[in-house]
Design an enzyme around this catalytic site. Structure first.
Site, mmCIF file in Angstrom:
data_model
loop_
_atom_site.group_PDB
_atom_site.id
_atom_site.type_symbol
_atom_site.label_atom_id
_atom_site.label_comp_id
_atom_site.label_asym_id
_atom_site.label_seq_id
_atom_site.Cartn_x
_atom_site.Cartn_y
_atom_site.Cartn_z
ATOM 1 N N MET A 8 0.844 -1.199 0.000
ATOM 2 C CA MET A 8 0.000 0.000 0.000
ATOM 3 C C MET A 8 0.879 1.248 0.000
ATOM 4 O O MET A 8 1.999 1.223 0.477
ATOM 5 C CB MET A 8 -0.859 0.036 1.270
ATOM 6 C CG MET A 8 -1.828 -1.079 1.402
ATOM 7 S SD MET A 8 -2.756 -0.943 2.950
ATOM 8 C CE MET A 8 -1.577 -0.266 4.082
ATOM 9 N N ASP A 9 0.338 2.303 -0.541
ATOM 10 C CA ASP A 9 0.968 3.631 -0.525
ATOM 11 C C ASP A 9 2.176 3.773 -1.445
ATOM 12 O O ASP A 9 2.861 4.796 -1.396
ATOM 13 C CB ASP A 9 1.381 4.046 0.897
ATOM 14 C CG ASP A 9 0.194 4.316 1.800
ATOM 15 O OD1 ASP A 9 -0.913 4.551 1.278
ATOM 16 O OD2 ASP A 9 0.378 4.313 3.024
ATOM 17 N N GLY A 11 2.001 3.870 -4.719
ATOM 18 C CA GLY A 11 1.628 4.593 -5.936
ATOM 19 C C GLY A 11 1.104 3.728 -7.064
ATOM 20 O O GLY A 11 1.153 4.144 -8.224
ATOM 21 N N GLU A 84 -6.132 -2.713 -8.865
ATOM 22 C CA GLU A 84 -6.566 -3.626 -7.798
ATOM 23 C C GLU A 84 -6.703 -5.060 -8.328
ATOM 24 O O GLU A 84 -7.590 -5.816 -7.922
ATOM 25 C CB GLU A 84 -7.878 -3.159 -7.161
ATOM 26 C CG GLU A 84 -7.860 -1.740 -6.640
ATOM 27 C CD GLU A 84 -6.960 -1.507 -5.432
ATOM 28 O OE1 GLU A 84 -6.284 -2.452 -4.989
ATOM 29 O OE2 GLU A 84 -6.923 -0.364 -4.938
ATOM 30 N N ALA A 85 -5.808 -5.443 -9.227
ATOM 31 C CA ALA A 85 -5.893 -6.746 -9.886
ATOM 32 C C ALA A 85 -5.746 -7.911 -8.916
ATOM 33 O O ALA A 85 -6.174 -9.024 -9.217
ATOM 34 C CB ALA A 85 -4.842 -6.848 -10.995
#
Length: 199
Positions: A8-9, A11, A84-85
């Site tokens: 997460m975060d 990019g 978000e695969a």
């Protein structure tokens, strides 16, 4: 088929939107898709404030049919940007590969590799197995201690959760009922969320 991954975060969604912008700017026609975006809407959103309308991927959606229907309406599809695969199904990943191999549609997939327990998501595992290129996104995310953040901890009631459903929607803000925090391996394993957060 290219898979861009990271915690997460780092990019991922920002890069997905940049990829779409760059290709569309050159006259290529593409579709932006997502599943379980943080906005809970049919759009790709980023923590830095960017957003773009998207097609919501459901279990029932067949990516091949989606592309063929666009073609039947004389709407070309040169590429897919799949954000978000990691939350897609394994069958969706197989469909991505078929679109690349049979129809020459470029696929750019973005997502997490592992869940809150540090196990690979099934779709991410299949992307690692099938993608022509796998790239870890280079924006370095830091743990609270300054080490490289590697793992996405689910925090419930102020503690790192070790059991539960693989996918639970949460955010990164401290006051969320369910939130996620990137930790280095050491602090993920000990459940230490940093100063002000008792372990």
């Amino acid at each position: 088929m290219r898979f861009f991954w990271g915690p997460m975060d780092c990019g991922k969604s920002t890069m997905a939107l940049q990829m779409n912008y760059n290709h569309a700017r050159q006259g290529r026609r593409g579709l932006v898709l997502t599943r379980i975006d943080r906005s809970l809407g049919p759009q790709v959103t980023t923590r830095i404030g960017l957003a773009h309308e998207a097609i919501e991927v459901t279990d029932e959606l067949d990516l091949r049919t989606l592309v063929r229907e666009r073609w039947s309406r004389n709407e070309g599809v040169d590429y897919l940007v799949c954000d978000e695969a990691c939350f897609y199904t394994v069958e969706h990943v197989e469909q991505m590969a078929e679109l690349v191999d049979r129809y020459d549609v470029d696929v750019f997939a973005f997502g997490l590799a592992t869940d809150f327990r540090s196990y690979l998501f099934p779709a991410a595992r299949r992307l690692f197995e099938l993608a022509d290129e796998v790239t870890r996104i280079q924006v370095q995310v830091l743990c609270w201690c300054g080490r490289q953040g590697l793992l996405n901890a689910r925090v419930v009631g102020g503690s790192v959760a070790r059991q539960g459903e693989q996918v639970v929607i949460g955010d990164t803000v401290d006051d969320a009922q369910v939130r996620y925090q990137v930790l280095c391996r050491r602090h993920y394993r000990t459940g230490d969320l940093g100063p002000g957060h008792p372990a």
